[in-house]
Design a protein around this motif. Structure first.
Motif, PDB file in Angstrom:
ATOM      1  N   LEU A  93       0.829  -1.200   0.000  1.00  0.00           N
ATOM      2  CA  LEU A  93       0.000   0.000   0.000  1.00  0.00           C
ATOM      3  C   LEU A  93       0.865   1.251   0.000  1.00  0.00           C
ATOM      4  O   LEU A  93       1.858   1.326   0.709  1.00  0.00           O
ATOM      5  CB  LEU A  93      -0.908   0.019   1.232  1.00  0.00           C
ATOM      6  N   ARG A  94       0.456   2.223  -0.760  1.00  0.00           N
ATOM      7  CA  ARG A  94       1.172   3.500  -0.808  1.00  0.00           C
ATOM      8  C   ARG A  94       0.418   4.587  -0.051  1.00  0.00           C
ATOM      9  O   ARG A  94       0.890   5.709   0.058  1.00  0.00           O
ATOM     10  CB  ARG A  94       1.410   3.916  -2.249  1.00  0.00           C
ATOM     11  N   GLU A  95      -0.758   4.239   0.421  1.00  0.00           N
ATOM     12  CA  GLU A  95      -1.560   5.176   1.201  1.00  0.00           C
ATOM     13  C   GLU A  95      -2.001   4.497   2.488  1.00  0.00           C
ATOM     14  O   GLU A  95      -2.231   3.291   2.512  1.00  0.00           O
ATOM     15  CB  GLU A  95      -2.794   5.614   0.405  1.00  0.00           C
ATOM     16  N   GLU A  96      -2.173   5.272   3.528  1.00  0.00           N
ATOM     17  CA  GLU A  96      -2.608   4.756   4.826  1.00  0.00           C
ATOM     18  C   GLU A  96      -4.042   4.236   4.692  1.00  0.00           C
ATOM     19  O   GLU A  96      -4.937   4.976   4.280  1.00  0.00           O
ATOM     20  CB  GLU A  96      -2.533   5.878   5.862  1.00  0.00           C
ATOM     21  N   PRO A  97      -4.292   2.962   5.022  1.00  0.00           N
ATOM     22  CA  PRO A  97      -5.596   2.372   4.731  1.00  0.00           C
ATOM     23  C   PRO A  97      -6.704   2.695   5.743  1.00  0.00           C
ATOM     24  O   PRO A  97      -7.873   2.530   5.432  1.00  0.00           O
ATOM     25  CB  PRO A  97      -5.303   0.873   4.736  1.00  0.00           C
ATOM     26  N   GLY A 104      -7.255   7.122   5.694  1.00  0.00           N
ATOM     27  CA  GLY A 104      -7.442   7.643   4.339  1.00  0.00           C
ATOM     28  C   GLY A 104      -6.273   8.451   3.822  1.00  0.00           C
ATOM     29  O   GLY A 104      -5.466   8.986   4.591  1.00  0.00           O
ATOM     30  N   ALA A 105      -6.198   8.527   2.521  1.00  0.00           N
ATOM     31  CA  ALA A 105      -5.093   9.212   1.844  1.00  0.00           C
ATOM     32  C   ALA A 105      -5.076  10.710   2.118  1.00  0.00           C
ATOM     33  O   ALA A 105      -4.022  11.336   2.094  1.00  0.00           O
ATOM     34  CB  ALA A 105      -5.168   8.972   0.338  1.00  0.00           C
ATOM     35  N   ASP A 106      -6.224  11.273   2.394  1.00  0.00           N
ATOM     36  CA  ASP A 106      -6.288  12.734   2.602  1.00  0.00           C
ATOM     37  C   ASP A 106      -6.302  13.135   4.078  1.00  0.00           C
ATOM     38  O   ASP A 106      -6.658  14.253   4.420  1.00  0.00           O
ATOM     39  CB  ASP A 106      -7.499  13.314   1.870  1.00  0.00           C
ATOM     40  N   TYR A 107      -5.894  12.238   4.951  1.00  0.00           N
ATOM     41  CA  TYR A 107      -5.892  12.509   6.398  1.00  0.00           C
ATOM     42  C   TYR A 107      -5.149  13.789   6.766  1.00  0.00           C
ATOM     43  O   TYR A 107      -5.643  14.585   7.556  1.00  0.00           O
ATOM     44  CB  TYR A 107      -5.290  11.302   7.139  1.00  0.00           C
TER      45      TYR A 107
END
Length: 169
Positions: free
Chosen positions: A156-160, A163-166
């Protein structure tokens, strides 16, 4: 596939930390006896936090047992290696299993094993002020270099969870 191999690990906390790294990187862990600790459920849970149920691992009686059951390219991490760990191609275009073998904390990988494949003996560059890095740190450095060269496979390249927009909220 990438594999981490611990030859006769002695310190349970190092192995627990490596277990967590293996879960985080979808890497199989191979443990070669003798082990300096117990692998019972209580010890494993204490060392590997709550990730042990997600860990893919196997235990071997000795190095010969490991070699008989695992085919691929072996890389040996040793302070005696003459090539930096970054000088190898881990992109794995041939789709072979890559095994990164680390020795026991006190003595490393036996010289007899290393002498069989000097071209695949590597080291992590460091100053002369220390003999070696901590085992779990070394594992993390090497597996993430291999994954970097493999474009991090399916990690994963984004925090699951948040969220990516955290950070933008």
């Amino acid at each position: 596939m990438n594999h981490i191999v611990l030859y006769a690990p002695e310190i349970p906390q190092n192995t627990g930390n490596i277990m967590r790294t293996c879960v985080a990187t979808n890497t199989k862990l191979h443990l070669i006896k003798p082990l300096g600790f117990s692998l019972d459920e209580a010890h494993l849970k204490r060392c590997a936090v709550n990730y042990i149920d997600k860990l893919d691992y196997e235990v071997y009686e000795n190095y010969e047992d490991f070699k008989e059951k695992n085919r691929g390219v072996y890389f040996f991490l040793t302070r005696y290696g003459r090539k930096p760990h970054t000088s190898f191609d881990y992109s794995n275009k041939d789709n072979k299993d890559l095994y990164f073998i680390f020795g026991r904390e006190s003595t490393g990988i036996p010289k007899e094993i290393l002498q069989d494949d000097l071209d695949h003996c590597l080291r992590i560059p460091m100053s002369a002020n220390v003999r070696a890095l901590n085992l779990s740190n070394s594992v993390a450095i090497v597996i993430y270099e291999a994954l970097r060269q493999q474009d991090f496979n399916d990690l994963l390249r984004e925090e699951p969870h948040k969220g990516a927009d955290y950070l933008e909220k």
